[in-house]
Structures are given as C-alpha cells and as structure tokens.
Design a protein around this motif. Sequence first.
Motif, PDB file in Angstrom:
ATOM      1  N   LEU A 109      -7.579   9.650   7.863  1.00  0.00           N
ATOM      2  CA  LEU A 109      -7.275  11.056   7.593  1.00  0.00           C
ATOM      3  C   LEU A 109      -5.777  11.336   7.764  1.00  0.00           C
ATOM      4  O   LEU A 109      -5.167  12.059   6.975  1.00  0.00           O
ATOM      5  N   ALA A 110      -5.208  10.718   8.803  1.00  0.00           N
ATOM      6  CA  ALA A 110      -3.771  10.894   9.029  1.00  0.00           C
ATOM      7  C   ALA A 110      -2.972  10.294   7.882  1.00  0.00           C
ATOM      8  O   ALA A 110      -1.972  10.860   7.427  1.00  0.00           O
ATOM      9  N   LYS A 111      -3.410   9.107   7.411  1.00  0.00           N
ATOM     10  CA  LYS A 111      -2.734   8.456   6.287  1.00  0.00           C
ATOM     11  C   LYS A 111      -2.823   9.321   5.028  1.00  0.00           C
ATOM     12  O   LYS A 111      -1.854   9.485   4.275  1.00  0.00           O
ATOM     13  N   GLU A 112      -4.008   9.914   4.848  1.00  0.00           N
ATOM     14  CA  GLU A 112      -4.224  10.782   3.673  1.00  0.00           C
ATOM     15  C   GLU A 112      -3.272  11.980   3.719  1.00  0.00           C
ATOM     16  O   GLU A 112      -2.696  12.381   2.689  1.00  0.00           O
ATOM     17  N   GLU A 113      -3.091  12.558   4.920  1.00  0.00           N
ATOM     18  CA  GLU A 113      -2.214  13.713   5.074  1.00  0.00           C
ATOM     19  C   GLU A 113      -0.771  13.336   4.742  1.00  0.00           C
ATOM     20  O   GLU A 113      -0.047  14.088   4.088  1.00  0.00           O
ATOM     21  N   ARG A 114      -0.359  12.105   5.216  1.00  0.00           N
ATOM     22  CA  ARG A 114       1.010  11.671   4.949  1.00  0.00           C
ATOM     23  C   ARG A 114       1.246  11.502   3.453  1.00  0.00           C
ATOM     24  O   ARG A 114       2.282  11.897   2.910  1.00  0.00           O
ATOM     25  N   LEU A 115       0.265  10.908   2.764  1.00  0.00           N
ATOM     26  CA  LEU A 115       0.389  10.706   1.326  1.00  0.00           C
ATOM     27  C   LEU A 115       0.408  12.041   0.565  1.00  0.00           C
ATOM     28  O   LEU A 115       1.142  12.205  -0.414  1.00  0.00           O
ATOM     29  N   ALA A 116      -0.416  13.019   1.057  1.00  0.00           N
ATOM     30  CA  ALA A 116      -0.461  14.340   0.404  1.00  0.00           C
ATOM     31  C   ALA A 116       0.901  15.035   0.503  1.00  0.00           C
ATOM     32  O   ALA A 116       1.354  15.706  -0.436  1.00  0.00           O
ATOM     33  N   LYS A 117       1.583  14.863   1.667  1.00  0.00           N
ATOM     34  CA  LYS A 117       2.917  15.451   1.828  1.00  0.00           C
ATOM     35  C   LYS A 117       3.906  14.844   0.837  1.00  0.00           C
ATOM     36  O   LYS A 117       4.757  15.526   0.279  1.00  0.00           O
ATOM     37  N   LYS A 118       3.798  13.495   0.639  1.00  0.00           N
ATOM     38  CA  LYS A 118       4.693  12.830  -0.305  1.00  0.00           C
ATOM     39  C   LYS A 118       4.473  13.339  -1.725  1.00  0.00           C
ATOM     40  O   LYS A 118       5.421  13.460  -2.510  1.00  0.00           O
ATOM     41  N   VAL A 119       3.187  13.664  -2.031  1.00  0.00           N
ATOM     42  CA  VAL A 119       2.893  14.225  -3.357  1.00  0.00           C
ATOM     43  C   VAL A 119       3.577  15.580  -3.515  1.00  0.00           C
ATOM     44  O   VAL A 119       4.182  15.880  -4.539  1.00  0.00           O
ATOM     45  N   ARG A 120       3.474  16.411  -2.462  1.00  0.00           N
ATOM     46  CA  ARG A 120       4.064  17.740  -2.521  1.00  0.00           C
ATOM     47  C   ARG A 120       5.585  17.687  -2.662  1.00  0.00           C
ATOM     48  O   ARG A 120       6.193  18.528  -3.314  1.00  0.00           O
ATOM     49  N   LYS A 121       6.174  16.676  -2.009  1.00  0.00           N
ATOM     50  CA  LYS A 121       7.632  16.561  -2.061  1.00  0.00           C
ATOM     51  C   LYS A 121       8.109  15.827  -3.312  1.00  0.00           C
ATOM     52  O   LYS A 121       9.316  15.701  -3.533  1.00  0.00           O
ATOM     53  N   GLY A 122       7.156  15.320  -4.099  1.00  0.00           N
ATOM     54  CA  GLY A 122       7.540  14.643  -5.338  1.00  0.00           C
ATOM     55  C   GLY A 122       7.957  13.200  -5.148  1.00  0.00           C
ATOM     56  O   GLY A 122       8.530  12.587  -6.072  1.00  0.00           O
ATOM     57  N   LYS A 123       7.718  12.579  -3.971  1.00  0.00           N
ATOM     58  CA  LYS A 123       8.108  11.198  -3.711  1.00  0.00           C
ATOM     59  C   LYS A 123       7.157  10.204  -4.390  1.00  0.00           C
ATOM     60  O   LYS A 123       7.570   9.096  -4.753  1.00  0.00           O
ATOM     61  N   ILE A 124       5.879  10.618  -4.509  1.00  0.00           N
ATOM     62  CA  ILE A 124       4.910   9.797  -5.252  1.00  0.00           C
ATOM     63  C   ILE A 124       4.149  10.702  -6.190  1.00  0.00           C
ATOM     64  O   ILE A 124       4.059  11.916  -5.970  1.00  0.00           O
ATOM     65  N   SER A 125       3.569  10.122  -7.216  1.00  0.00           N
ATOM     66  CA  SER A 125       2.791  10.908  -8.174  1.00  0.00           C
ATOM     67  C   SER A 125       1.351  11.025  -7.718  1.00  0.00           C
ATOM     68  O   SER A 125       0.914  10.316  -6.794  1.00  0.00           O
ATOM     69  N   ARG A 126       0.626  11.931  -8.394  1.00  0.00           N
ATOM     70  CA  ARG A 126      -0.796  12.098  -8.052  1.00  0.00           C
ATOM     71  C   ARG A 126      -1.570  10.827  -8.392  1.00  0.00           C
ATOM     72  O   ARG A 126      -2.522  10.474  -7.678  1.00  0.00           O
TER      73      ARG A 126
END
Length: 647
Positions: A616-633
């Motif tokens: 869950l923590a990993k998922e949250e970190r990845l979701a933040k990267k999506v919001r910041k535009g660092k990774i795509s959906r």
Amino acid sequence: MSAVPNHAGSWSTLPTPLSDETLEQLSLMGFDTMTPVQAGAIPLFLKNKDVVVEAVTGSGKTLAFVIPIIEKLLGREDPLKNHEIGAMIITPTRELAQQIYTVFDSFIQNHSRSEQLKLGLYIGGTTTLQQDMVQFNKTKPRILIGTPGRLEEMLMKSNKLINTKELEVLVMDEADRLLDMGFSQQLNHIIAQLPKQRRTGLFSATMTDAISNLVKAGLRNPVRVVVKVEDLENKGNTQRTPASLEIDYIVCDPEQKWTQVIRLLEHELQQLEGARKFIVYVATCACVDYFFKLLKKQASLSGYDIHSLHGQMETKRRSATYTSFTQLPPAVPAILLCTDVASRGLDIPDVDYVIQVDPPQDPKAFAHRCGRAARAGRKGKATVLLVRGREEAYVEFLKLRKIPISRANYLLPNGVTKDNSFIPDNDDETEKDVTSLQVVDPSVDQLIHDFRQVVKTDRDMYDRGIKAFVSWARAYSKHEASYIFRIKDLDLGRVATGYGLLKLPKMPELKNAKQVTFEEVDMDWNAYSYTDKNKELKRKRELEEAALKPKKPTPDTRRPKKTTAWSNKIEAKDRKADRRLKKDRKKDYLKRKQDSQQDTMDDNDDDLDDNDWDDLAKEERLAKKVRKGKISRQDFDAMMNDDDLDL
C-alpha cells in the motif's frame, strides 16, 4: 328617557336650591339662565341619579357636572379627611382636563369652604408619577381631574395613597372619544377601584355602541338626557350642530385649496364685523408644522397672530400654545392651525370661524370641529374645502348625518366670488357626473410661486414639505369614508403643487397613480443648503463620504468572470481520478485482509499484514509520481500488475 325642558329657566328654578356662593359666581360669569342640558342633568345628579348626557358641542355640558359635584361635596355631613377624595373627572386629553380644572377653580378660589373643594390635576407629560404622588400627599385634593393613564397609575401604583371609599361622583367627559382612543382598559381598572355606591355621569356629543357597553358596566339604572337641535328649514328634523352655527363648503381643484384658505382669512380681516378668531384644521401633525411656517411668511396674513397645535408636540409647548391662544383678547385677530387634538371638548373662547382644509378621517369629528365656533349661543361660521369631483358626495353624506350644510361661491381676488356650481342635463350622458365647473384662477400660480420661494430659502422647509405631503397621502388613503375619498381618483401631482413642493417624493401612491400633473423645479440640488449650521455640516459630510465610496459597478462596467485554463481543468480531473483509484484499492485491500484472516494462522496474518502495508505504501509512492508527472499512468498500472504477480 328624561324630558328636558325646551326653554331652560333661571338657576333659581332648580328643585334643589344652589348655594349662594355658586349662584354668585354664575352671575359673575354672565350665566343668568340654564341651557337645556344643564336644566336636564343637574337636578338628576343632585337627586342621586346616574346620567348619560348626549348633547351637541358647545351646549354647556361642563357646568352640568361641575355644579352638582360642588354642591354634593359641600352638602356632606362628614367632611372629607386625610387622603379621601369625593369626585373624579376623567377626560381624553390634557387640554380638556386643564380647561375643566379652570372652570372648577373659578368657583373654588374665593370660596369660604375651599378646603373641602381642593383640586388636583393629573395629566402626565409635564410631571412624573412620583412627583404627582408627592403633590397629592402635600395638598390632599378632594376633586381629581385628569387623563385615564395617569389617574390609573395614581390609583394602582401609589400603594393605596388615595382613599376612594368616600368618592361620591365619577364623571367621564367626551366618553366616546375616551373609548375611541383606546382607554377602555384603563377605565375598567379605575372603575374597579371605586365604590359601587356612587353617582356616575357620562357626557358626550355622540353615543356609540361602545358607550352602551360602558353604561352597562359602570352605571346603575342611568337616566339618559338627550338635547337635540331642531332644523328650522325642515320642521320636525333634528341636527347635530348648534342652530347659531352656519356651515358651508367650497369646491375647488387640489392646488387651489390654500388659495381659498388665505382669501377667506384676508376677506374676514378686512371686514369691520369680520371674524377675528380662526381655527384651521389640517390632516396631520406634519402638515401643521409645514403650513404654520408657510403662513407665517405670507405678507397678507401679517395682521394675524398665528399659532400651531398638534398631538406630537412636547407637552410643555402644547400647553403654552393652548394658553397663549385662549388668553388673547377677543379683538385680536388670531389663527390656530391644528389637527383633531383641538376638535373635541375644548372650550376655546371667542372662536368665530372654523376652516377645514381636509375633511376629518373620522366623519364623527366633523361636527366636533365645527362646534369649536358658535359655543354657548354665540354665532359662528364653519367652511370645509372639497376637491371637485367625487369628494362632493361628502355633502350628501353629512346631510344624512343630520349636519346642515350649504354651498359657498369660489373666492376670487379683491372680494369677487364665482358660482362654480353646475346642474347637469339629464339627457347628456357626458355631463352626468359633472357637478362643479373648473375655475381658471391665474393668481393660484402666484401663491404656489410664493410657497416655493419660501421653501427654497431653507432645505429644512423642503424636508418638512415632503414629510407633510407623504403623511397627508397616507391619512387620505385611510379615510373611513373611503368610497368618497379615494386616493386613486385624485391627481396627487396637483396636490403636491398646492403644497409648493419643488419635486415629487418617491412613494407607492405616486407610482401607481393614473395621472400625475406636476412640474419639477429646476435648481442646483447640491448647493441647496440648510440654514441650520449643524444640519448643513452633516449634509456636506455625508456628500463627501458618498463621493469617497467606490461606485457600485453597473452591468456595462462589471469585470468579466475569470476563465480557467483548459490544461488546469485536465489536471483537476486527473487528481480526482487518482483519489478515486486510491479509495478503491484501499477497499480491495481491506476485503483481502478480511478473507485471508479466515484461511491462515495468526503468525502468517502478521506477515501478510506487513506485506500488504508495504504494498500500500509503494502504491501511494507511485500514485504521487503519477500526479507529479514523473511516470505515466501506463507505467503505474504495469508496476502494480507486476507486484500483484509477484505476490
């Protein structure tokens, strides 16, 4: 009903003889014979009867109860002592109470037994209740005269200071007006404090259903005394005004009313045998204040001593005005401009002429107003001004109420008169409703110009004029005879012109009017000032404050709404989708946890919990990267799917 003699005799003919001092004072006052109301009421009072007296105004009702009260108190076997009172007189107004006090005082001031006839006047306004109680305790009066409110307070809130057990006579003067003015509750409280074994008298010019109810509550087998005046023109008919009073009416247009009033006053002043004392009635207190100042500025009326009186005046000023006007010598020309506060009961001496600029709201007050003239057998005149058209139906209305009235001609300059009556041809439908002809009177414009010139000298006069006009319109719209006095049928612009207004006020009656004929005066309103320095400073300060305030945007100058960039909308949409995704994944996690608890051991559950929380923590970190535009959906979904496969 008691039979009242048609021709009243001398005072010596009374069944119960009066005291020598009373007869002497009557002679000094010039009253050698009784009036019919006195001949009917005094013997009944002296014989311990309750009386209800109905008589036309100016018929001598005051002496009809003053004399019996004095005689009864003088005839007591045991004199009153301590705080005992022997009589009480209740009146609707302060002025009437003061007048009755003056009449009593004329009999008592030099009386050999004045100790038994001490007077107390309690009307409020000029004194507090505490001051009146101190005065009562000091002077110990035997006869109380006053208004209902203060007398009720004296009886109810004075800790039984006043002893009413020996009271012999209660009088309610102008009883119908006492009830009309809403004093029924106070009257009931007063009557409840008085002994039942007393004599009670109700005096009034008219009898109403409310008085009948009061009679049932406060009187024991009363005798009714009715004094009527025979109509000499129509034998057998009666009228509600004295025979010595001549009543007429003048028909004119709204803006011509004050021209007619001023010409009446000028004409009488020029006549050797003309009227000298006038009462001019207007609709409201604001009208009194405004026209009082206008009339004072009229050069043609400089020969008159002009006074004003209305119910909203301070009590001291009201009393001073009343006293000043009543004490003027008969030969001094004087005008009292007033409202209905001076229409009932007041015996203002030497009044020759009554002018009603506005017919009263309460039709019953018409006869009372006229009755201020022709009192105690004197001759008098009364004139009412009616607007051409529907208001002329008021004449027939008055005749139905047994008030005789005749038509007078329209007054033109230099004493010339014009008969503006018109008899329509029954065959001509267009003239069926026309009863009076319009009089073209160029001098009316001059008077309006004079009024406006006075108003221009002081902005306070403009304020007073607006207030007077608005109050008049509201009073007119509430007239009891509303089928005659309909404000919708009146050209309010012409009324405002007659008032000398510079411009019309904003009011609903004008907004909904069918026709408004008015020419506004062109002037610099910012420079139009008050003569009162304080008012003018305040006006200028308000103008400066208004100039500094930012103006409210109009629809044309209002700034357009700020538009949002399309890219920002997309970002907001993505953030909303992320929140929804996170919520759904947490819900799945909790469901998986619940299912796994049923199939695994407690130690394995702990390991699974730790792994799931890590995921869950990993998922949250990845979701933040999506919001910041660092990774795509797509990268986010691929990483999460790989983790699920590993798991």
